[in-house]
Design a protein around this motif. Structure first.
Motif, PDB file in Angstrom:
ATOM      1  N   ALA A  45       0.886  -1.367  -0.250  1.00  0.00           N
ATOM      2  CA  ALA A  45      -0.156  -0.180  -0.033  1.00  0.00           C
ATOM      3  C   ALA A  45       0.296   0.861   0.125  1.00  0.00           C
ATOM      4  N   LEU A  46       1.602   0.988   0.921  1.00  0.00           N
ATOM      5  CA  LEU A  46       3.027   2.794   1.155  1.00  0.00           C
ATOM      6  C   LEU A  46       3.505   2.624  -0.361  1.00  0.00           C
ATOM      7  N   ASN A  47       3.753   1.544  -0.405  1.00  0.00           N
ATOM      8  CA  ASN A  47       4.317   1.318  -2.879  1.00  0.00           C
ATOM      9  C   ASN A  47       3.094   2.531  -3.104  1.00  0.00           C
ATOM     10  N   ARG A  48       2.024   1.695  -3.468  1.00  0.00           N
ATOM     11  CA  ARG A  48       1.540   2.275  -4.488  1.00  0.00           C
ATOM     12  C   ARG A  48       1.435   4.319  -3.535  1.00  0.00           C
ATOM     13  N   GLU A  49       1.300   4.501  -2.637  1.00  0.00           N
ATOM     14  CA  GLU A  49       1.242   5.723  -2.494  1.00  0.00           C
ATOM     15  C   GLU A  49       2.163   6.117  -3.220  1.00  0.00           C
ATOM     16  N   ILE A  50       3.500   6.004  -2.721  1.00  0.00           N
ATOM     17  CA  ILE A  50       4.592   6.414  -4.131  1.00  0.00           C
ATOM     18  C   ILE A  50       4.604   6.718  -4.900  1.00  0.00           C
ATOM     19  N   GLU A  51       4.304   5.484  -5.783  1.00  0.00           N
ATOM     20  CA  GLU A  51       3.432   5.661  -6.997  1.00  0.00           C
ATOM     21  C   GLU A  51       3.191   6.515  -7.271  1.00  0.00           C
ATOM     22  N   ARG A  52       1.707   6.650  -6.922  1.00  0.00           N
ATOM     23  CA  ARG A  52       0.963   8.189  -7.011  1.00  0.00           C
ATOM     24  C   ARG A  52       1.477   9.211  -7.339  1.00  0.00           C
ATOM     25  N   SER A  53       1.849   9.363  -5.827  1.00  0.00           N
ATOM     26  CA  SER A  53       2.669  10.864  -5.616  1.00  0.00           C
ATOM     27  C   SER A  53       3.337  11.682  -6.685  1.00  0.00           C
ATOM     28  N   GLU A  54       4.362  10.086  -6.934  1.00  0.00           N
ATOM     29  CA  GLU A  54       5.006  10.311  -7.895  1.00  0.00           C
ATOM     30  C   GLU A  54       4.484  10.746  -9.444  1.00  0.00           C
ATOM     31  N   PHE A 125       8.957   4.937   4.932  1.00  0.00           N
ATOM     32  CA  PHE A 125       9.676   5.018   4.881  1.00  0.00           C
ATOM     33  C   PHE A 125      11.121   5.220   5.611  1.00  0.00           C
ATOM     34  N   LEU A 126      11.764   6.116   5.807  1.00  0.00           N
ATOM     35  CA  LEU A 126      12.276   6.738   6.164  1.00  0.00           C
ATOM     36  C   LEU A 126      11.925   6.204   7.966  1.00  0.00           C
ATOM     37  N   ALA A 287      11.781   1.281 -10.313  1.00  0.00           N
ATOM     38  CA  ALA A 287      10.748   2.488  -9.348  1.00  0.00           C
ATOM     39  C   ALA A 287      11.352   3.261  -8.661  1.00  0.00           C
ATOM     40  N   ARG A 288      12.827   2.971  -7.625  1.00  0.00           N
ATOM     41  CA  ARG A 288      13.442   3.379  -7.318  1.00  0.00           C
ATOM     42  C   ARG A 288      14.336   4.944  -7.777  1.00  0.00           C
ATOM     43  N   GLN A 289      14.588   4.100  -9.588  1.00  0.00           N
ATOM     44  CA  GLN A 289      15.113   5.035  -9.835  1.00  0.00           C
ATOM     45  C   GLN A 289      14.138   6.819 -10.624  1.00  0.00           C
ATOM     46  N   ARG A 290      12.972   6.566 -10.591  1.00  0.00           N
ATOM     47  CA  ARG A 290      12.219   6.803 -10.535  1.00  0.00           C
ATOM     48  C   ARG A 290      12.127   8.013  -9.971  1.00  0.00           C
ATOM     49  N   LEU A 291      12.358   7.440  -8.747  1.00  0.00           N
ATOM     50  CA  LEU A 291      12.051   8.818  -7.528  1.00  0.00           C
ATOM     51  C   LEU A 291      13.106   9.235  -7.252  1.00  0.00           C
ATOM     52  N   ARG A 313      34.625  -8.212  -1.081  1.00  0.00           N
ATOM     53  CA  ARG A 313      36.456  -8.042  -1.194  1.00  0.00           C
ATOM     54  C   ARG A 313      36.491  -7.237   0.198  1.00  0.00           C
ATOM     55  N   ALA A 314      35.920  -7.320   1.481  1.00  0.00           N
ATOM     56  CA  ALA A 314      36.349  -6.607   2.717  1.00  0.00           C
ATOM     57  C   ALA A 314      36.159  -8.078   3.235  1.00  0.00           C
ATOM     58  N   GLY A 315      35.845  -8.925   2.730  1.00  0.00           N
ATOM     59  CA  GLY A 315      36.115 -10.360   3.844  1.00  0.00           C
ATOM     60  C   GLY A 315      34.072 -10.438   4.889  1.00  0.00           C
ATOM     61  N   ILE A 316      33.484 -10.108   4.032  1.00  0.00           N
ATOM     62  CA  ILE A 316      32.040  -9.573   4.679  1.00  0.00           C
ATOM     63  C   ILE A 316      30.852 -10.241   3.649  1.00  0.00           C
ATOM     64  N   GLY A 317      29.901 -11.151   4.549  1.00  0.00           N
ATOM     65  CA  GLY A 317      29.235 -11.578   3.444  1.00  0.00           C
ATOM     66  C   GLY A 317      27.432 -10.941   4.329  1.00  0.00           C
ATOM     67  N   ILE A 318      26.477 -10.871   2.957  1.00  0.00           N
ATOM     68  CA  ILE A 318      25.634 -10.658   3.278  1.00  0.00           C
ATOM     69  C   ILE A 318      24.322 -11.740   3.768  1.00  0.00           C
ATOM     70  N   ALA A 319      24.165 -11.642   5.164  1.00  0.00           N
ATOM     71  CA  ALA A 319      23.531 -12.297   6.072  1.00  0.00           C
ATOM     72  C   ALA A 319      21.614 -12.322   6.283  1.00  0.00           C
ATOM     73  N   GLU A 320      21.260 -11.376   5.984  1.00  0.00           N
ATOM     74  CA  GLU A 320      19.074 -10.849   6.061  1.00  0.00           C
ATOM     75  C   GLU A 320      19.699  -9.875   5.461  1.00  0.00           C
ATOM     76  N   VAL A 321      18.292 -10.026   4.794  1.00  0.00           N
ATOM     77  CA  VAL A 321      17.745  -8.637   4.234  1.00  0.00           C
ATOM     78  C   VAL A 321      16.589  -7.936   4.499  1.00  0.00           C
ATOM     79  N   ARG A 322      16.002  -7.423   4.905  1.00  0.00           N
ATOM     80  CA  ARG A 322      14.840  -7.010   4.977  1.00  0.00           C
ATOM     81  C   ARG A 322      14.390  -5.594   4.146  1.00  0.00           C
ATOM     82  N   SER A 323      13.070  -5.439   3.176  1.00  0.00           N
ATOM     83  CA  SER A 323      13.027  -4.657   1.634  1.00  0.00           C
ATOM     84  C   SER A 323      12.464  -4.231   1.966  1.00  0.00           C
ATOM     85  N   THR A 324      12.372  -2.294   1.429  1.00  0.00           N
ATOM     86  CA  THR A 324      11.231  -1.689   1.333  1.00  0.00           C
ATOM     87  C   THR A 324      11.387  -1.360   0.092  1.00  0.00           C
ATOM     88  N   VAL A 325      10.448  -0.410  -0.662  1.00  0.00           N
ATOM     89  CA  VAL A 325      11.039   0.034  -2.219  1.00  0.00           C
ATOM     90  C   VAL A 325      11.911   1.127  -1.446  1.00  0.00           C
TER      91      VAL A 325
END
Length: 335
Positions: A45-54, A125-126, A287-291, A313-325
């Motif tokens: 719903a938040l994604n749709r609202e952002i797209e509408r405002s943009e 979203f912030l 979508a993010r590029q348009r924003l 490259r720094a010897g660190i890997g991604i263990a978990e990701v939580r996403s928003t638009v």
């Protein structure tokens, strides 16, 4: 008639003083006034609202848009911070005020135009970015700390501003696993600007008052001026720390720093045996590029697939990701 400040204080919201001498509410992501649901339906719903405002914004001719922004800047401190042509990033305290939301603004950020900006889905979203990062930090600490191990805990917050992600992570643990915080705790904020850390220190002190979530805990807040393009300050700090060390950077290094700075900072953290790093990575999909079109804020839109090899490259890997638009919040672990 009660004021908004009175209502918030009656609801248990803490307040802290800014360097300019006015009070702001302290963001508590677990408080009913500030918590955001993270289920798929809410995010969609938040994604749709952002797209509408943009879409609405893109229909306005550029010269009219510039006139509207000029007019808004006369009526709103937030508008001046967001659209200052001389700036390339949104300063820490303006970002913080945006996260509070339109219903929680107080003077001098409470004009109708300020409320309009702080009520936008972008501002929501912030706040969600802070919420997700704080939860990643709390989860990381819960996995690393032991009730029987009382070594000091250090959270190194790069470009942290008021460090609300770190403070909120400690509040989450204080509620869910208070036994893990029975040790010396220090939040180290590495940031070029001083107003954010100034407020963050005052916010921490307010949360340590009797009856508050962090009351009775041994927590220190330290600020070091830091340019992430020169890691000497970071390396010196890390070399002086003993105990358990974690790090984070929400809305900072991974979103604004160049590739070399990211690798250098993560390499310094890896060399110091930091347990994990939490932070936010700006997305790079269509979508993010348009924003980002027309924004004066110079975010680097990498996305996870570009960020991942930099971390590795720094010897660190991604263990978990939580996403928003808006961005992907990541938990990184050395390998």
């Amino acid at each position: 008639m009660t004021s908004a400040i009175d209502d918030m204080k009656r609801d248990g919201v803490a307040f802290a003083m800014t360097r300019e001498g006015y009070e702001l509410p302290v963001l508590d992501i677990a408080h009913s006034r500030f918590a955001i649901r993270e289920d798929a339906e809410t995010i969609a719903a938040l994604n749709r609202e952002i797209e509408r405002s943009e879409r609405q914004r893109r229909r306005v001719p550029k010269f009219i848009w510039r006139l509207l922004l000029k007019s808004a800047a006369k009526k709103s401190r937030l508008a001046r911070a967001l659209f200052d042509p001389k700036g390339s990033f949104l300063d820490g305290m303006s970002t913080y005020v945006m996260k509070l939301g339109g219903d929680h603004l107080v003077p001098p950020h409470d004009t109708p135009m300020d409320r309009r900006f702080a009520s936008s889905p972008h501002a929501t979203f912030l706040r969600m970015r802070t919420q997700q990062t704080a939860r990643l930090i709390a989860d990381g600490l819960r996995a690393e700390l032991s009730e029987n191990d009382k070594r000091p805990l250090h959270i190194v917050n790069i470009a942290g501003g008021p460090a609300m992600d770190s403070i909120n992570a400690l509040m989450l643990l204080a509620v869910s696993s208070p036994e893990l915080l029975n040790r010396p705790l220090t939040i180290h904020v590495l940031d070029m600007a001083e107003p954010g850390p100034y407020f963050g220190r005052n916010a921490l002190h307010a949360l340590q008052d009797r009856g508050r979530k962090l009351a009775g805990l041994d927590i220190s807040f330290e600020h070091l001026a830091y340019d992430w393009n020169d890691t000497a300050v970071l390396r010196n700090l890390l070399g002086s720390l003993t105990g358990v060390v974690a790090a984070c950077s929400e809305g900072g290094l991974f979103e604004y720093g160049n590739d070399e700075a990211i690798v250098a900072n993560l390499s310094a953290l890896k060399a110091a045996n930091v347990k994990f790093v939490a932070g936010s990575v700006t997305r790079a999909d269509e979508a993010r590029q348009r924003l980002a079109e027309g924004s004066r804020v110079k975010l680097i839109l990498r996305g996870i697939e570009v960020f991942r090899p930099l971390a590795e490259r720094a010897g660190i890997g991604i263990a978990e990701v939580r996403s928003t638009v808006w961005s992907d919040q990541v938990l990184l672990r050395p390998f």
